[in-house]
Design an enzyme around this catalytic site. Structure first.
Site, PDB file in Angstrom:
ATOM      1  N   PRO A  75       0.849  -1.177  -0.130  1.00 43.66           N
ATOM      2  CA  PRO A  75       0.089  -0.225   0.110  1.00 43.66           C
ATOM      3  C   PRO A  75       0.931   1.078   0.083  1.00 43.66           C
ATOM      4  CG  PRO A  75      -0.058  -1.005   2.183  1.00 43.66           C
ATOM      5  CD  PRO A  75       0.613  -1.985   1.132  1.00 43.66           C
ATOM      6  N   ASN A  76       0.247   2.215  -0.578  1.00 41.93           N
ATOM      7  CA  ASN A  76       0.944   3.517  -0.662  1.00 41.93           C
ATOM      8  C   ASN A  76       2.043   3.952  -1.544  1.00 41.93           C
ATOM      9  OD1 ASN A  76      -1.040   4.839   0.969  1.00 41.93           O
ATOM     10  ND2 ASN A  76      -0.083   3.672   2.741  1.00 41.93           N
ATOM     11  N   ARG A  94       4.983  11.097  -2.278  1.00 45.49           N
ATOM     12  CA  ARG A  94       5.030  10.504  -0.905  1.00 45.49           C
ATOM     13  C   ARG A  94       6.292  10.752  -0.155  1.00 45.49           C
ATOM     14  NH1 ARG A  94       4.872   4.356   1.378  1.00 45.49           N
ATOM     15  NH2 ARG A  94       4.499   4.986   3.370  1.00 45.49           N
ATOM     16  N   TYR A 112      11.319   8.777   0.961  1.00 46.10           N
ATOM     17  CA  TYR A 112      11.181   7.634  -0.188  1.00 46.10           C
ATOM     18  C   TYR A 112      11.900   8.110  -1.376  1.00 46.10           C
ATOM     19  CZ  TYR A 112       8.265   5.562   3.087  1.00 46.10           C
ATOM     20  OH  TYR A 112       7.730   5.066   4.511  1.00 46.10           O
ATOM     21  N   ASN A 132       8.048  -5.806  -1.367  1.00 47.18           N
ATOM     22  CA  ASN A 132       8.122  -4.553  -0.513  1.00 47.18           C
ATOM     23  C   ASN A 132       6.719  -4.475   0.107  1.00 47.18           C
ATOM     24  OD1 ASN A 132       7.930  -2.037   0.895  1.00 47.18           O
ATOM     25  ND2 ASN A 132       8.907  -0.982  -0.562  1.00 47.18           N
ATOM     26  N   ALA A 155       3.279  -0.689   4.641  1.00 44.42           N
ATOM     27  CA  ALA A 155       2.969  -1.070   5.848  1.00 44.42           C
ATOM     28  C   ALA A 155       2.535  -2.589   6.329  1.00 44.42           C
ATOM     29  CB  ALA A 155       1.801   0.010   6.315  1.00 44.42           C
ATOM     30  N   HIS A 198       4.694  -4.575   8.823  1.00 41.39           N
ATOM     31  CA  HIS A 198       4.554  -4.431  10.411  1.00 41.39           C
ATOM     32  C   HIS A 198       3.315  -5.021  10.962  1.00 41.39           C
ATOM     33  CE1 HIS A 198       7.877  -1.939   8.867  1.00 41.39           C
ATOM     34  NE2 HIS A 198       7.043  -1.083   8.436  1.00 41.39           N
ATOM     35  N   ASP A 235       2.025 -15.738   6.487  1.00 44.27           N
ATOM     36  CA  ASP A 235       1.413 -16.910   6.299  1.00 44.27           C
ATOM     37  C   ASP A 235       1.605 -17.279   5.075  1.00 44.27           C
ATOM     38  OD1 ASP A 235       1.331 -17.630   9.146  1.00 44.27           O
ATOM     39  OD2 ASP A 235      -0.639 -17.288   9.303  1.00 44.27           O
ATOM     40  N   GLU A 275      12.937  -9.496   0.891  1.00 47.83           N
ATOM     41  CA  GLU A 275      11.982  -8.499   1.624  1.00 47.83           C
ATOM     42  C   GLU A 275      12.784  -7.006   1.186  1.00 47.83           C
ATOM     43  OE1 GLU A 275      11.192  -8.717   5.680  1.00 47.83           O
ATOM     44  OE2 GLU A 275      10.827  -6.551   5.707  1.00 47.83           O
ATOM     45  N   HIS A 290      12.829  -2.754   1.227  1.00 54.47           N
ATOM     46  CA  HIS A 290      12.343  -1.287   1.590  1.00 54.47           C
ATOM     47  C   HIS A 290      13.260  -0.313   1.023  1.00 54.47           C
ATOM     48  CE1 HIS A 290       9.648  -3.570   4.444  1.00 54.47           C
ATOM     49  NE2 HIS A 290      10.804  -4.128   4.828  1.00 54.47           N
ATOM     50  N   LEU A 291      12.538   0.784   0.696  1.00 53.68           N
ATOM     51  CA  LEU A 291      13.260   1.972   0.028  1.00 53.68           C
ATOM     52  C   LEU A 291      13.989   2.622   1.342  1.00 53.68           C
ATOM     53  CD1 LEU A 291      10.003   3.228  -1.700  1.00 53.68           C
ATOM     54  CD2 LEU A 291      11.929   2.797  -2.922  1.00 53.68           C
ATOM     55  N   SER A 292      13.385   2.942   2.577  1.00 52.23           N
ATOM     56  CA  SER A 292      13.852   3.643   3.477  1.00 52.23           C
ATOM     57  C   SER A 292      14.613   2.470   4.487  1.00 52.23           C
ATOM     58  CB  SER A 292      12.852   4.265   4.065  1.00 52.23           C
ATOM     59  OG  SER A 292      12.110   3.503   4.862  1.00 52.23           O
ATOM     60  N   ARG A 343      14.077   4.544  11.591  1.00 48.00           N
ATOM     61  CA  ARG A 343      13.056   5.238  11.801  1.00 48.00           C
ATOM     62  C   ARG A 343      12.104   5.164  12.955  1.00 48.00           C
ATOM     63  NH1 ARG A 343       9.743   4.652   6.363  1.00 48.00           N
ATOM     64  NH2 ARG A 343       8.740   6.461   7.244  1.00 48.00           N
ATOM     65  N   ARG A 401       8.429   0.336  13.023  1.00 48.85           N
ATOM     66  CA  ARG A 401       8.847  -0.108  11.710  1.00 48.85           C
ATOM     67  C   ARG A 401      10.022  -0.982  11.821  1.00 48.85           C
ATOM     68  NH1 ARG A 401       6.197   3.500   8.096  1.00 48.85           N
ATOM     69  NH2 ARG A 401       6.109   5.425   8.853  1.00 48.85           N
TER      70      ARG A 401
HETATM   71  C1  DQA Z   1       8.441   0.919   3.185  1.00 49.26           C
HETATM   72  C2  DQA Z   1       8.745   1.189   4.809  1.00 49.26           C
HETATM   73  C3  DQA Z   1       7.393   0.881   5.604  1.00 49.26           C
HETATM   74  O1  DQA Z   1       7.463   0.989   6.898  1.00 49.26           O
HETATM   75  C4  DQA Z   1       6.250   1.841   5.101  1.00 49.26           C
HETATM   76  O2  DQA Z   1       5.149   1.764   5.640  1.00 49.26           O
HETATM   77  C5  DQA Z   1       6.159   2.041   3.720  1.00 49.26           C
HETATM   78  C6  DQA Z   1       7.572   1.799   2.743  1.00 49.26           C
HETATM   79  C7  DQA Z   1       9.788   1.292   2.622  1.00 49.26           C
HETATM   80  O3  DQA Z   1       9.685   0.976   1.290  1.00 49.26           O
HETATM   81  O4  DQA Z   1      10.850   2.010   3.049  1.00 49.26           O
HETATM   82  O5  DQA Z   1       5.032   2.149   3.109  1.00 49.26           O
HETATM   83  O6  DQA Z   1       8.236  -0.289   3.087  1.00 49.26           O
END
Ligand code: DQA
Length: 150
Positions: free
Chosen positions: A11-12, A19, A24, A75, A78, A81, A88, A99, A101-103, A108, A112
């Site tokens: 999501p997002n 964003r 990011y 990725n 959210a 977490h 599962d 897995e 993540h950008l950040s 943080r 997270r």
């Molecule tokens: C994220 C890190 C997550 O904590 C956050 O909710 C995201 C992006 C990242 O790519 O850094 O939506 O997965």
């Protein structure tokens, strides 16, 4: 050619570019997809790149990937977490899961720092912006025994 590498985005992430660019970056998800396709193409890998804001849709894609993907790069955003259901689902797979993540989630907010998904992942790459995805594709190639051309 091996089965496609499934690259899943939660999501997002469709809002990348606008964003929190200070967190990011300014790349859009389409930019990241193009970079992934270029890198995968150079490695002789096919990419199936998707994004959803729906946990149910994400679970469905993970289920449907059984026997259809050579690896999954995810990725979970959210859902990382929060989602035992996603953990599962990923545990159903018998291919490598990476897995990304950008950040750097570890520098943080405390919430997270915990990832349910990590328990299903062979490895985790975070903190390199869009490059995290490229490193994940390189990791997949290495795991699959594909030598980079450059
Ligand atoms: C994220 C890190 C997550 O904590 C956050 O909710 C995201 C992006 C990242 O790519 O850094 O939506 O997965």
């Amino acid at each position: 050619m091996p089965l496609p590498v499934l690259v899943l985005n939660g999501p997002n992430l469709n809002m990348l570019g606008v964003r929190q660019p200070e967190v990011y970056g300014r790349q859009t998800l389409a930019d990241i997809e193009a970079d992934c396709r270029a890198r995968a193409g150079a490695l002789g890998l096919e990419i199936d790149f998707r994004q959803t804001n729906s946990e149910a849709e994400l679970l469905g894609w993970v289920h449907a990937s059984r026997g259809q993907a050579s690896a999954v790069v995810i990725n979970p955003a959210a859902f990382t977490h929060t989602s035992i259901a996603l953990l599962d689902a990923l545990l159903l797979l018998d291919v490598p899961v990476i897995e990304v993540h950008l950040s750097n989630v570890h520098r943080r907010e405390a919430f997270r720092r915990h990832s349910y998904v990590s328990q299903a992942a062979q490895g985790v790459i975070c903190g390199f912006g869009g490059q995290s995805y490229i490193l994940a594709i390189d990791a997949v190639a290495s795991i699959l025994g594909i030598a980079p051309e450059n």
